[in-house]
Structure formats: C-alpha cells, structure tokens
Write a protein that holds these residues in place. Structure first.
Motif, PDB file in Angstrom:
ATOM      1  N   ILE A  79       0.812  -1.237   0.001  1.00 50.34           N
ATOM      2  CA  ILE A  79      -0.041  -0.026   0.138  1.00 50.34           C
ATOM      3  C   ILE A  79       0.805   1.430  -0.158  1.00 50.34           C
ATOM      4  O   ILE A  79       0.662   2.165  -0.846  1.00 50.34           O
ATOM      5  CB  ILE A  79      -0.820  -0.053   1.149  1.00 50.34           C
ATOM      6  N   PHE A  80       1.862   1.260   0.867  1.00 51.04           N
ATOM      7  CA  PHE A  80       2.719   2.451   1.186  1.00 51.04           C
ATOM      8  C   PHE A  80       3.483   2.587  -0.398  1.00 51.04           C
ATOM      9  O   PHE A  80       3.789   3.490  -0.789  1.00 51.04           O
ATOM     10  CB  PHE A  80       3.631   2.426   2.325  1.00 51.04           C
ATOM     11  N   ASN A  81       3.833   1.634  -1.043  1.00 53.95           N
ATOM     12  CA  ASN A  81       4.452   1.503  -2.342  1.00 53.95           C
ATOM     13  C   ASN A  81       3.808   2.674  -3.152  1.00 53.95           C
ATOM     14  O   ASN A  81       4.400   3.243  -4.048  1.00 53.95           O
ATOM     15  CB  ASN A  81       5.004   0.204  -2.763  1.00 53.95           C
ATOM     16  N   ILE A  82       2.523   2.149  -3.484  1.00 51.55           N
ATOM     17  CA  ILE A  82       1.699   2.916  -4.406  1.00 51.55           C
ATOM     18  C   ILE A  82       1.566   4.249  -3.900  1.00 51.55           C
ATOM     19  O   ILE A  82       1.236   5.331  -4.482  1.00 51.55           O
ATOM     20  CB  ILE A  82       0.253   2.210  -4.284  1.00 51.55           C
ATOM     21  N   VAL A  83       1.504   4.509  -2.515  1.00 53.11           N
ATOM     22  CA  VAL A  83       1.398   5.903  -2.040  1.00 53.11           C
ATOM     23  C   VAL A  83       2.613   6.730  -2.409  1.00 53.11           C
ATOM     24  O   VAL A  83       2.573   7.793  -2.601  1.00 53.11           O
ATOM     25  CB  VAL A  83       1.229   5.801  -0.600  1.00 53.11           C
ATOM     26  N   ILE A  84       3.886   5.930  -2.286  1.00 54.90           N
ATOM     27  CA  ILE A  84       5.058   6.521  -2.794  1.00 54.90           C
ATOM     28  C   ILE A  84       5.047   7.156  -4.211  1.00 54.90           C
ATOM     29  O   ILE A  84       5.368   8.190  -4.510  1.00 54.90           O
ATOM     30  CB  ILE A  84       6.190   5.670  -2.713  1.00 54.90           C
ATOM     31  N   TYR A 326      -5.201   5.691   1.779  1.00 56.36           N
ATOM     32  CA  TYR A 326      -4.346   5.474   2.699  1.00 56.36           C
ATOM     33  C   TYR A 326      -4.441   6.196   3.955  1.00 56.36           C
ATOM     34  O   TYR A 326      -4.497   5.478   5.210  1.00 56.36           O
ATOM     35  CB  TYR A 326      -2.952   5.931   2.244  1.00 56.36           C
ATOM     36  N   LEU A 327      -5.073   7.370   3.766  1.00 54.98           N
ATOM     37  CA  LEU A 327      -5.327   8.050   5.199  1.00 54.98           C
ATOM     38  C   LEU A 327      -6.742   7.487   5.860  1.00 54.98           C
ATOM     39  O   LEU A 327      -6.881   7.451   7.116  1.00 54.98           O
ATOM     40  CB  LEU A 327      -5.746   9.622   5.015  1.00 54.98           C
ATOM     41  N   TYR A 329      -7.408   4.175   5.493  1.00 56.55           N
ATOM     42  CA  TYR A 329      -6.986   2.920   6.374  1.00 56.55           C
ATOM     43  C   TYR A 329      -6.301   3.361   7.502  1.00 56.55           C
ATOM     44  O   TYR A 329      -6.579   2.927   8.784  1.00 56.55           O
ATOM     45  CB  TYR A 329      -5.929   2.355   5.506  1.00 56.55           C
ATOM     46  N   ILE A 330      -5.588   4.464   7.844  1.00 57.43           N
ATOM     47  CA  ILE A 330      -4.885   4.801   9.150  1.00 57.43           C
ATOM     48  C   ILE A 330      -5.979   5.049  10.021  1.00 57.43           C
ATOM     49  O   ILE A 330      -5.837   4.806  11.087  1.00 57.43           O
ATOM     50  CB  ILE A 330      -3.942   6.203   8.854  1.00 57.43           C
ATOM     51  N   GLY A 331      -7.111   5.819   9.606  1.00 57.75           N
ATOM     52  CA  GLY A 331      -8.217   6.225  10.535  1.00 57.75           C
ATOM     53  C   GLY A 331      -8.941   5.062  10.908  1.00 57.75           C
ATOM     54  O   GLY A 331      -9.337   4.964  11.932  1.00 57.75           O
ATOM     55  N   LEU A 332      -9.283   4.087   9.957  1.00 60.53           N
ATOM     56  CA  LEU A 332      -9.645   2.850  10.386  1.00 60.53           C
ATOM     57  C   LEU A 332      -9.146   1.963  11.418  1.00 60.53           C
ATOM     58  O   LEU A 332      -9.621   1.297  12.219  1.00 60.53           O
ATOM     59  CB  LEU A 332     -10.389   2.115   9.171  1.00 60.53           C
ATOM     60  N   SER A 333      -7.684   2.149  11.403  1.00 57.59           N
ATOM     61  CA  SER A 333      -6.964   1.301  12.170  1.00 57.59           C
ATOM     62  C   SER A 333      -6.583   1.674  13.496  1.00 57.59           C
ATOM     63  O   SER A 333      -6.304   0.878  14.449  1.00 57.59           O
ATOM     64  CB  SER A 333      -5.741   0.823  11.375  1.00 57.59           C
ATOM     65  N   ILE A 334      -6.667   3.123  13.723  1.00 56.88           N
ATOM     66  CA  ILE A 334      -6.201   3.529  14.915  1.00 56.88           C
ATOM     67  C   ILE A 334      -7.246   3.139  16.089  1.00 56.88           C
ATOM     68  O   ILE A 334      -8.457   3.054  15.785  1.00 56.88           O
ATOM     69  CB  ILE A 334      -5.898   4.996  14.812  1.00 56.88           C
TER      70      ILE A 334
END
Length: 334
Positions: A79-84, A326-327, A329-334
């Motif tokens: 996921i982070f690779n595509i964000v890159i 991506y943001l 995902y971060i919000g749902l995971s916290i």
C-alpha cells in the motif's frame, strides 16, 4: 521509549542513504545495457529494495514466531509503495509521470490477479466455505496451494517486465560493468543488513505502544521497509528514468506478495495462513490491507491506461485518491 525510536530513525536513515546510492548505479546500468528499464527496475532493483520485506518477514515468522508482522509488513508495504508513486507524482507534477510511462500495464495486471488470489480464499473462509487446512499440502514440508499459485504468477511477471515498452533516451554510462556491479552489491548489502535490525526494533515499538502485530507491521515496519522504494523512486524521477521508477514499485509489490509464499514454504512446520483463521483481529486488519491494496492497484491501472490528460486537475485525481485511501486506512486502524 525514546531510545527505541532513535534506533528506528537511525536505521531508516541508513536505508535511505544506501538505497539512493544503489539507485544511482541502477540508472547507470540502464544507460549502459540494452536491457529494458522496466526489467532492471522491476526485477533487479525491486528485488534489492524488497530485501527488507524479505528479511523482516522471515525474521518475524521464523525467529519471533509472529507471522502477523510478516502479513502486515508485506501488505502494508504494498500500500505504501503505491502511495510513494502518488507522492512522487505530485512532487514532480511537471513531469506528468503517468502520461509518459505505459510500461507497467501488464505487470500491474498481474499484481491485481495476485490480490484476488489472496482475497478470494480469505472471503470464502470468512463465509465458512473454505478451510485453509484443506489448501495445505504436506510433502516432507507443509505449505499452501496459494503459495504455489503466487510463485507461478511471479515468474510470469518477469517475462511480462521484459516485454514492456521502454522510453530510454539513449544515454550511455561512462562507468564499467565491473564498477557498477561492485558498488551496487556494496550498497545492497548495507540495505539488507539494516533490514534485519529494523524488524527487531519494530517489534519492540509494538510492545511498548501495545499495538497489534499486523498494525505495527503495516505502519512502522511497512513504512520502514518501503523507504528503499521511496528513495529509489525519487532518485530515478530526478534522473528522469521513468521506466525503472515505475518498474521498481510494481516489481516490488509483486516480489513482496511472493515473499509470503516463500516464508510459507520456509516455515515448514505449519501453514502460516492458518493464523488468519485463529486470530480474528489479524484477519480483519489483513482483509482491510488486501482490499485497499487491490483498490490502489486498480486506480494505478486506470492512471496508466487512460488517455493522456491535458488538465492538471484531472491528471492528479488518481494520485489524490490513492493518498485519501491510505489516510482512510490509518483512520480505521487506529
């Protein structure tokens, strides 16, 4: 706590610096050889920049006995690779990267297929229609049929990268093959060595912050092990080597998912996919990572196959959508 984070950031700096150097010599090799930039970036550079994921996944599963870190690391890194790519595209917006590069279409299609290979059995298992043990094979060792399918797709991807179109501008390198090989090997060794230690540090962070192994793997370990891809893409974008830049990211994502299959075979004592059945929290987070990874790969495919965009506003839509996802995902995971 501060000491642990200091170790984390020091190792991250080492990875960034070493990858910058390795990327420079990859660009020199691309200039000197007749091999397609997509293959050089997607196979050689992607293998090296994915070594952190490979080393850390083996360490997490075999040494630490925490396969959740490996799953989170691999799918979080993807996921982070595509964000890159999205970040690099927005930083170098004047390059209109996606308009100039069509070399990753076939290979990215294989990434999407790989995601489906992982997602469908997980979905069927959630519905009670599939037992991962039924997918297990024991011939002296225990592994999963899914692993074999993924490895086969990986070999198809190598052929696909070799057939991709190239946009090389005809530049040549003044360095010898010997010097390029020695220096690339040297900096690659530094990347690999620091990868082992970043896994141990990430595990300590997860314990200190009381985080789930999959979330810690997706965020701290996934980001740390994606630093080589981040550095490589930025370096290659500056050098205007778009084939190698895109090939590195897509090739890394394919190699990353193959890592799970290799770890499954290496960890011969048990079928590592069974942890997705016994650990409900892990399965939920990994399912989210897989779905988001699939969505991002589809968005990337749209960016590559669409007609060349003249308007900057319409051009940046795929990159913005990837960042928003991506943001979320971060919000749902916290």
């Amino acid at each position: 706590m501060l000491f642990v984070f200091a170790q984390y950031f020091l190792l991250a700096f080492i990875v960034i610096y070493a990858t910058s150097k390795a990327s420079y010599y990859i660009d020199e090799l691309d200039k000197k050889s007749n091999i397609s930039g997509a293959l050089i970036g997607g196979l050689l550079l992607a293998t090296i920049t994915s070594m952190p994921e490979f080393i850390t996944s083996i360490t997490s599963t075999v040494i630490l006995n925490k396969p959740g870190l490996a799953f989170g690391n691999v799918f979080g890194s993807n996921i982070f690779n595509i964000v890159i790519l999205a970040i690099a595209d927005l930083i170098f917006i004047k390059h209109l990267f996606f308009n100039k590069n069509k070399s990753g279409i076939k290979t990215n299609a294989l990434v999407i297929i790989m995601y489906m290979v992982f997602i469908l059995p997980l979905l069927l298992n959630s519905l009670g229609w599939l037992d991962y043990d039924a997918f297990g094979i024991t011939i002296g060792i225990t592994f999963n049929i899914i692993s074999i399918i993924i490895i086969i797709i990986y070999f198809f991807s190598i052929k696909s990268m070799n057939e991709e179109e190239s946009t090389t501008d005809g530049q040549t390198s003044k360095l010898s093959y010997k010097k390029i090989g020695i220096m690339f090997s040297l900096w690659s060794s530094v990347i690999i060595a620091s990868s082992y230690f970043v896994t141990l540090v990430t595990d300590n962070i997860a314990v200190e912050l009381n985080l789930s192994t999959s979330f810690a793997g997706a965020i701290f370990l996934g980001v740390a092990t994606s630093l080589p891809e981040l550095t490589a893409v930025i370096t290659l974008m500056k050098l205007k080597n778009y084939d190698a830049a895109l090939g590195n990211i897509i090739g890394s994502n394919i190699f990353n998912m193959t890592i799970i299959s290799v770890v499954d075979v290496i960890n011969y004592k048990e079928n590592i996919f069974n942890v997705l059945v016994t650990d409900l929290e892990l399965r939920e987070n990994i399912s989210l990572l897989l779905i988001l990874g699939l969505i991002n790969s589809i968005i990337l495919m749209v960016a590559l196959v669409r007609k060349k965009s003249i308007s900057i506003i319409t051009y940046i839509i795929p990159s913005v959508l990837i960042l928003v996802a991506y943001l979320v995902y971060i919000g749902l995971s916290i």
